[in-house]
Scaffold this motif. Structure first.
Motif, PDB file in Angstrom:
ATOM      1  N   TYR A 177      -4.408  -2.494  -1.498  1.00 57.10           N
ATOM      2  CA  TYR A 177      -4.994  -2.098  -0.214  1.00 57.10           C
ATOM      3  C   TYR A 177      -3.996  -2.332   0.913  1.00 57.10           C
ATOM      4  O   TYR A 177      -3.041  -3.100   0.772  1.00 57.10           O
ATOM      5  N   ASP A 178      -4.215  -1.630   2.020  1.00 55.69           N
ATOM      6  CA  ASP A 178      -3.452  -1.853   3.242  1.00 55.69           C
ATOM      7  C   ASP A 178      -4.169  -2.932   4.050  1.00 55.69           C
ATOM      8  O   ASP A 178      -5.362  -2.800   4.355  1.00 55.69           O
ATOM      9  N   ARG A 179      -3.455  -3.997   4.399  1.00 54.96           N
ATOM     10  CA  ARG A 179      -4.076  -5.007   5.239  1.00 54.96           C
ATOM     11  C   ARG A 179      -4.395  -4.421   6.622  1.00 54.96           C
ATOM     12  O   ARG A 179      -3.838  -3.389   7.024  1.00 54.96           O
ATOM     13  N   ALA A 180      -5.260  -5.083   7.358  1.00 53.55           N
ATOM     14  CA  ALA A 180      -5.711  -4.573   8.665  1.00 53.55           C
ATOM     15  C   ALA A 180      -4.525  -4.300   9.581  1.00 53.55           C
ATOM     16  O   ALA A 180      -3.616  -5.123   9.713  1.00 53.55           O
ATOM     17  N   GLY A 181      -4.538  -3.112  10.183  1.00 50.39           N
ATOM     18  CA  GLY A 181      -3.480  -2.713  11.098  1.00 50.39           C
ATOM     19  C   GLY A 181      -2.263  -2.130  10.434  1.00 50.39           C
ATOM     20  O   GLY A 181      -1.344  -1.660  11.115  1.00 50.39           O
ATOM     21  N   LEU A 182      -2.233  -2.131   9.108  1.00 52.09           N
ATOM     22  CA  LEU A 182      -1.096  -1.604   8.350  1.00 52.09           C
ATOM     23  C   LEU A 182      -1.499  -0.347   7.608  1.00 52.09           C
ATOM     24  O   LEU A 182      -2.672  -0.161   7.251  1.00 52.09           O
ATOM     25  N   GLY A 183      -0.521   0.523   7.364  1.00 50.09           N
ATOM     26  CA  GLY A 183      -0.802   1.733   6.605  1.00 50.09           C
ATOM     27  C   GLY A 183      -1.925   2.536   7.223  1.00 50.09           C
ATOM     28  O   GLY A 183      -1.881   2.914   8.388  1.00 50.09           O
ATOM     29  N   HIS A 184      -2.977   2.788   6.427  1.00 45.63           N
ATOM     30  CA  HIS A 184      -4.107   3.598   6.875  1.00 45.63           C
ATOM     31  C   HIS A 184      -5.333   2.748   7.189  1.00 45.63           C
ATOM     32  O   HIS A 184      -6.442   3.289   7.307  1.00 45.63           O
ATOM     33  N   SER A 185      -5.171   1.439   7.316  1.00 47.89           N
ATOM     34  CA  SER A 185      -6.302   0.565   7.628  1.00 47.89           C
ATOM     35  C   SER A 185      -6.452   0.359   9.131  1.00 47.89           C
ATOM     36  O   SER A 185      -5.467   0.345   9.876  1.00 47.89           O
ATOM     37  N   ASP A 186      -7.698   0.187   9.560  1.00 46.35           N
ATOM     38  CA  ASP A 186      -7.970  -0.112  10.958  1.00 46.35           C
ATOM     39  C   ASP A 186      -7.441  -1.496  11.315  1.00 46.35           C
ATOM     40  O   ASP A 186      -7.338  -2.381  10.457  1.00 46.35           O
ATOM     41  N   ALA A 187      -7.133  -1.691  12.572  1.00 38.46           N
ATOM     42  CA  ALA A 187      -6.680  -2.997  13.043  1.00 38.46           C
ATOM     43  C   ALA A 187      -7.809  -4.017  12.946  1.00 38.46           C
ATOM     44  O   ALA A 187      -8.995  -3.665  12.986  1.00 38.46           O
ATOM     45  N   GLY A 188      -7.434  -5.290  12.830  1.00 45.49           N
ATOM     46  CA  GLY A 188      -8.408  -6.368  12.776  1.00 45.49           C
ATOM     47  C   GLY A 188      -8.209  -7.339  13.918  1.00 45.49           C
ATOM     48  O   GLY A 188      -7.224  -7.265  14.655  1.00 45.49           O
ATOM     49  N   PRO A 189      -9.131  -8.272  14.079  1.00 43.12           N
ATOM     50  CA  PRO A 189      -9.026  -9.244  15.177  1.00 43.12           C
ATOM     51  C   PRO A 189      -7.840 -10.173  14.977  1.00 43.12           C
ATOM     52  O   PRO A 189      -7.478 -10.518  13.858  1.00 43.12           O
ATOM     53  N   GLU A 190      -7.220 -10.553  16.080  1.00 45.01           N
ATOM     54  CA  GLU A 190      -6.097 -11.485  16.017  1.00 45.01           C
ATOM     55  C   GLU A 190      -6.621 -12.916  16.160  1.00 45.01           C
ATOM     56  O   GLU A 190      -7.708 -13.133  16.683  1.00 45.01           O
ATOM     57  N   PRO A 191      -5.847 -13.903  15.686  1.00 47.39           N
ATOM     58  CA  PRO A 191      -4.505 -13.792  15.099  1.00 47.39           C
ATOM     59  C   PRO A 191      -4.570 -13.280  13.661  1.00 47.39           C
ATOM     60  O   PRO A 191      -5.536 -13.532  12.948  1.00 47.39           O
ATOM     61  N   ARG A 192      -3.493 -12.584  13.232  1.00 48.80           N
ATOM     62  CA  ARG A 192      -3.442 -12.020  11.888  1.00 48.80           C
ATOM     63  C   ARG A 192      -2.761 -13.007  10.934  1.00 48.80           C
ATOM     64  O   ARG A 192      -1.726 -12.733  10.328  1.00 48.80           O
ATOM     65  N   ASP A 193      -3.367 -14.181  10.791  1.00 50.78           N
ATOM     66  CA  ASP A 193      -2.823 -15.171   9.862  1.00 50.78           C
ATOM     67  C   ASP A 193      -3.462 -15.004   8.489  1.00 50.78           C
ATOM     68  O   ASP A 193      -4.320 -14.139   8.275  1.00 50.78           O
ATOM     69  N   GLY A 194      -3.025 -15.833   7.539  1.00 50.09           N
ATOM     70  CA  GLY A 194      -3.494 -15.683   6.167  1.00 50.09           C
ATOM     71  C   GLY A 194      -4.982 -15.859   6.008  1.00 50.09           C
ATOM     72  O   GLY A 194      -5.606 -15.221   5.152  1.00 50.09           O
TER      73      GLY A 194
END
Length: 286
Positions: free
Chosen positions: A62-79
């Motif tokens: 899968y594409d993580r949030a905000g990458l590739g074709h995935s929608d962005a996710g809430p920040e911070p984008r930590d593990g």
């Protein structure tokens, strides 16, 4: 024809792009979940998924949030945020059985943290030329990681003006992905939103590493380590990469000297990753 391989799955008001391969159900085997590295995407795993499917194994990238074709996710984008998304994705797909996690590069931190913090049944880990928390103990490690974050922030800014488009023809497919997956990888590599999402993750690399290194992995968790490149001049890094497998009572290590960090996922060398998966499957069935 779809603009991308796979499908988009809603995880609660936003969607992640998912590529599934292999038989619809394999009750005797866990779902193999492939976690890409920094600046990566689901396309990175196309060759590995094809090889796993040929063995009758079911996988998901899968594409993580905000990458590739995935929608962005809430920040911070930590593990932790990334693993919240993966948990939500597996829930949306109604996947309740065991999973086997495969992580490339910085994705190794994500799967390690998932193993430590999540309650889902886990067969084991395959770490593919993976980053570990101990990389911060290497001379120059912290400064190199901070430098990489600054570079990606510059790339993110430049990508808004189309500067990554010509770059994508040179470095957009170092894995050597064939056909549709290769073309898709180049398009994603040139994307401004993808560059922004990747930079947001790398900025959080130290925090993710700290969380993933808070405690050791359980010794009874099967761990396979597959690394790229020769030992010569890289003994300290290799020792750090080997550590999770050496700590496991069911560890496996394979070095692939002719390969690079990227093309280890490609047609010439991906069989080594499949051997790591085989080891974890066999160890998990004992």
């Amino acid at each position: 024809m779809s603009a991308f391989r796979g499908e988009k799955i809603d995880i609660g008001g936003r969607s992640l792009r998912v590529v599934r391969a292999g038989p619809a159900e394999t009750p005797a085997h866990p779902l193999i979940v492939c976690e890409h590295g920094a600046f990566g995407c689901a396309s990175d795993w196309a060759v590995v998924q094809e090889k796993l499917a040929a063995r009758g194994l079911r996988s998901l990238a899968y594409d993580r949030a905000g990458l590739g074709h995935s929608d962005a996710g809430p920040e911070p984008r930590d593990g932790r945020a990334i693993n919240d998304d993966l948990d939500a994705l597996l829930g949306a797909l109604r996947e309740t059985g065991p999973i086997l996690l495969v992580g490339h590069s910085m994705g190794g931190l994500m799967v390690r943290l998932f193993a430590l913090e999540r309650d889902r049944p886990l067969t084991g880990l395959v770490l593919v030329d993976a980053v570990t928390p101990d990389v911060f103990s290497l001379p120059g490690g912290p400064s190199a990681i901070r430098g990489f974050g600054r570079v990606l922030q510059v790339v993110s800014h430049g990508a808004r003006f189309g500067l990554m488009v010509p770059v994508s023809f040179i470095s957009g497919n170092l894995i050597g992905l064939p056909g549709q997956a290769g073309a898709e990888k180049r398009r994603i590599h040139a994307s401004a939103s993808h560059a922004h999402g990747a930079a947001a993750e790398v900025v959080q690399w130290p925090r993710t590493s700290e969380m993933a290194g808070a405690i050791e992995l359980p010794t009874d968790l099967p761990v396979a380590v597959v690394t790229a490149g020769p030992h010569r001049g890289r003994a300290a890094l290799k020792a750090i990469q080997e550590k999770p497998a050496n700590h496991s009572r069911a560890g496996f290590i394979e070095h692939v000297p002719p390969s690079s960090h990227a093309n280890l996922l490609g047609p010439r060398y991906a069989d080594a990753i499949v051997r790591g998966v085989d080891h974890v499957l066999q160890a998990g069935s004992r």
